[in-house]
Design an enzyme around this catalytic site. Structure first.
Site, PDB file in Angstrom:
ATOM      1  N   GLY A 100       0.871  -1.177   0.000  1.00  0.00           N
ATOM      2  CA  GLY A 100       0.000   0.000   0.000  1.00  0.00           C
ATOM      3  C   GLY A 100       0.898   1.213   0.000  1.00  0.00           C
ATOM      4  O   GLY A 100       1.659   1.423  -0.931  1.00  0.00           O
ATOM      5  N   GLU A 101       0.870   1.937   1.071  1.00  0.00           N
ATOM      6  CA  GLU A 101       1.728   3.122   1.207  1.00  0.00           C
ATOM      7  C   GLU A 101       2.295   3.098   2.624  1.00  0.00           C
ATOM      8  O   GLU A 101       1.553   3.204   3.604  1.00  0.00           O
ATOM      9  CB  GLU A 101       0.889   4.377   0.959  1.00  0.00           C
ATOM     10  CG  GLU A 101       1.620   5.673   1.157  1.00  0.00           C
ATOM     11  CD  GLU A 101       2.858   5.792   0.283  1.00  0.00           C
ATOM     12  OE1 GLU A 101       3.897   6.222   0.805  1.00  0.00           O
ATOM     13  OE2 GLU A 101       2.789   5.445  -0.924  1.00  0.00           O
ATOM     14  N   SER A 102       3.601   2.948   2.719  1.00  0.00           N
ATOM     15  CA  SER A 102       4.199   2.696   4.038  1.00  0.00           C
ATOM     16  C   SER A 102       4.051   3.871   5.002  1.00  0.00           C
ATOM     17  O   SER A 102       3.896   3.658   6.207  1.00  0.00           O
ATOM     18  CB  SER A 102       5.665   2.303   3.891  1.00  0.00           C
ATOM     19  OG  SER A 102       6.401   3.317   3.256  1.00  0.00           O
TER      20      SER A 102
ATOM     21  N   CYS B 123       5.946  -5.342  -0.168  1.00  0.00           N
ATOM     22  CA  CYS B 123       6.095  -3.976  -0.657  1.00  0.00           C
ATOM     23  C   CYS B 123       6.079  -2.971   0.509  1.00  0.00           C
ATOM     24  O   CYS B 123       7.054  -2.916   1.246  1.00  0.00           O
ATOM     25  CB  CYS B 123       5.051  -3.687  -1.729  1.00  0.00           C
ATOM     26  SG  CYS B 123       5.602  -2.436  -2.880  1.00  0.00           S
TER      27      CYS B 123
ATOM     28  N   ARG C  17      12.955   3.265  -0.830  1.00  0.00           N
ATOM     29  CA  ARG C  17      11.562   3.383  -1.286  1.00  0.00           C
ATOM     30  C   ARG C  17      11.496   3.869  -2.736  1.00  0.00           C
ATOM     31  O   ARG C  17      12.352   4.632  -3.187  1.00  0.00           O
ATOM     32  CB  ARG C  17      10.778   4.351  -0.403  1.00  0.00           C
ATOM     33  CG  ARG C  17      10.578   3.838   1.004  1.00  0.00           C
ATOM     34  CD  ARG C  17       9.803   4.840   1.829  1.00  0.00           C
ATOM     35  NE  ARG C  17       8.492   5.083   1.270  1.00  0.00           N
ATOM     36  CZ  ARG C  17       7.813   6.222   1.417  1.00  0.00           C
ATOM     37  NH1 ARG C  17       8.337   7.209   2.080  1.00  0.00           N
ATOM     38  NH2 ARG C  17       6.607   6.339   0.876  1.00  0.00           N
TER      39      ARG C  17
ATOM     40  N   ILE D 237       4.863  -2.398  -7.965  1.00  0.00           N
ATOM     41  CA  ILE D 237       4.063  -1.170  -7.984  1.00  0.00           C
ATOM     42  C   ILE D 237       4.750  -0.151  -7.082  1.00  0.00           C
ATOM     43  O   ILE D 237       4.759  -0.300  -5.860  1.00  0.00           O
ATOM     44  CB  ILE D 237       2.617  -1.426  -7.488  1.00  0.00           C
ATOM     45  CG1 ILE D 237       1.952  -2.540  -8.306  1.00  0.00           C
ATOM     46  CG2 ILE D 237       1.800  -0.135  -7.555  1.00  0.00           C
ATOM     47  CD1 ILE D 237       0.602  -2.996  -7.770  1.00  0.00           C
ATOM     48  N   ARG D 238       5.332   0.847  -7.703  1.00  0.00           N
ATOM     49  CA  ARG D 238       6.142   1.834  -6.933  1.00  0.00           C
ATOM     50  C   ARG D 238       6.964   1.100  -5.883  1.00  0.00           C
ATOM     51  O   ARG D 238       6.955   1.409  -4.694  1.00  0.00           O
ATOM     52  CB  ARG D 238       5.243   2.894  -6.298  1.00  0.00           C
ATOM     53  CG  ARG D 238       4.545   3.772  -7.335  1.00  0.00           C
ATOM     54  CD  ARG D 238       3.651   4.817  -6.719  1.00  0.00           C
ATOM     55  NE  ARG D 238       4.438   5.717  -5.895  1.00  0.00           N
ATOM     56  CZ  ARG D 238       4.154   5.994  -4.616  1.00  0.00           C
ATOM     57  NH1 ARG D 238       3.134   5.450  -4.028  1.00  0.00           N
ATOM     58  NH2 ARG D 238       4.911   6.829  -3.945  1.00  0.00           N
TER      59      ARG D 238
ATOM     60  N   HIS E 181       4.374  -7.758  -5.297  1.00  0.00           N
ATOM     61  CA  HIS E 181       3.030  -8.121  -4.811  1.00  0.00           C
ATOM     62  C   HIS E 181       2.653  -9.540  -5.231  1.00  0.00           C
ATOM     63  O   HIS E 181       1.903  -9.707  -6.212  1.00  0.00           O
ATOM     64  CB  HIS E 181       1.987  -7.161  -5.379  1.00  0.00           C
ATOM     65  CG  HIS E 181       1.996  -5.807  -4.757  1.00  0.00           C
ATOM     66  ND1 HIS E 181       1.136  -5.415  -3.766  1.00  0.00           N
ATOM     67  CD2 HIS E 181       2.799  -4.730  -4.982  1.00  0.00           C
ATOM     68  CE1 HIS E 181       1.372  -4.175  -3.407  1.00  0.00           C
ATOM     69  NE2 HIS E 181       2.382  -3.731  -4.139  1.00  0.00           N
TER      70      HIS E 181
ATOM     71  N   GLU F 198       0.514 -11.460  -4.077  1.00  0.00           N
ATOM     72  CA  GLU F 198      -0.939 -11.681  -3.961  1.00  0.00           C
ATOM     73  C   GLU F 198      -1.675 -11.272  -5.230  1.00  0.00           C
ATOM     74  O   GLU F 198      -2.838 -11.617  -5.407  1.00  0.00           O
ATOM     75  CB  GLU F 198      -1.488 -10.933  -2.727  1.00  0.00           C
ATOM     76  CG  GLU F 198      -1.596  -9.422  -2.855  1.00  0.00           C
ATOM     77  CD  GLU F 198      -0.254  -8.691  -2.775  1.00  0.00           C
ATOM     78  OE1 GLU F 198       0.796  -9.356  -2.679  1.00  0.00           O
ATOM     79  OE2 GLU F 198      -0.269  -7.447  -2.829  1.00  0.00           O
TER      80      GLU F 198
HETATM   81  N1  LIG Z   1       3.060  -1.104  -3.696  1.00  0.00           N
HETATM   82  C1  LIG Z   1       3.524  -0.611  -2.578  1.00  0.00           C
HETATM   83  O1  LIG Z   1       3.310  -1.130  -1.474  1.00  0.00           O
HETATM   84  C2  LIG Z   1       4.277   0.660  -2.716  1.00  0.00           C
HETATM   85  C3  LIG Z   1       5.059   1.084  -1.512  1.00  0.00           C
HETATM   86  C4  LIG Z   1       5.210   2.589  -1.486  1.00  0.00           C
HETATM   87  N2  LIG Z   1       5.977   3.069  -2.600  1.00  0.00           N
HETATM   88  C5  LIG Z   1       5.834   3.026  -0.160  1.00  0.00           C
HETATM   89  O2  LIG Z   1       6.853   3.577  -0.126  1.00  0.00           O
HETATM   90  O3  LIG Z   1       5.256   2.787   0.828  1.00  0.00           O
END
Ligand SMILES: NC(=O)CC[C@H](N)C(=O)O
Length: 221
Positions: free
Chosen positions: A56-58, A87, A114, A142-143, A178, A180
């Protein structure tokens, strides 16, 4: 009366469900052998056998874990039971996060950078090498972060573009991608096997961490 073996007792696996793609993990783990719990508060950690911290987004996940008073509880859980971070979850587990430095649970001896593979539009699906039976592994980035250093006790189970992408240290498993979101369930099965105390699914004759390491990946502290 038949004696029920340990392998027949369903595993109770929690998925941190505060942010990110927790539903896809729950789906990937669901089987006749598992009971999946969405974890949104500390009390729900109590009788779990293992825990997944999703992508997700850390930064957002960190805030929510702190707000729900779960940060220390998850750290304590990771000291005792298997945890799988993907991730953003991998970033949360890392010993050191760059750049800029960010708070983390520091239970996995890696330095992680990151957003190292570029922006959202540079996200990709790639095939990488892995230590599992059955050959290459699809990796959805993904990012994604990049593991730039791994301590000597960290086993490298998959790699892409020269960098580790799936690592294990004791009861901690972490992926920069990912799993999943792919149809391949080898990693989720591997995590379930870790919880049960085994190490299946690796290629015959292959030892854990056999993908080897480049000298610049190892750091001793
Ligand atoms: N797909 C992801 O979980 C991306 C991680 C996100 N770029 C972060 O720094 O948290």
């Amino acid at each position: 009366m038949p004696i029920t073996g340990l392998a027949e007792i369903p595993l109770k696996i929690g998925v941190v469900a505060l942010q990110g793609d927790y539903a896809a993990h729950a789906e990937a783990l669901r089987s006749s052998d598992t009971e999946i719990v969405s974890v949104r508060e500390t009390a729900e950690l109590v009788d779990l056998d293992g825990l997944v911290i999703p992508g997700g987004e850390s930064t957002a996940l960190l805030k929510l874990l702190t707000r729900e008073n779960m940060f220390e509880a998850v750290r304590e859980f990771a000291a005792a039971k298997p945890v799988f971070g993907t991730c953003a979850g991998c970033i949360i587990l890392a010993k050191e996060v760059l750049p800029p430095p960010q708070q983390s649970l520091a239970v996995l001896d890696i330095i992680i950078q990151r957003n190292a593979y570029g922006r959202q539009i540079e996200s990709r699906v790639a095939m990488g090498d892995c230590a599992f039976s059955g050959g290459g592994l699809e990796m959805v980035f993904i990012r994604a972060p990049r593991i730039v250093r791994a301590g000597s006790r960290v086993e490298i189970l998959a790699r892409y573009g020269g960098f580790p992408t799936l690592v294990r240290q004791g009861n901690i498993l972490a992926a920069t991608f990912h799993p999943e979101l792919s149809a391949d369930r080898r990693i989720h099965r591997f995590f379930c096997a870790m919880i049960r105390g085994g190490q299946p699914c690796l290629s015959p004759g292959v030892q854990m961490g056999n993908l080897g390491r480049r000298h610049n990946e190892t750091h001793e502290r």
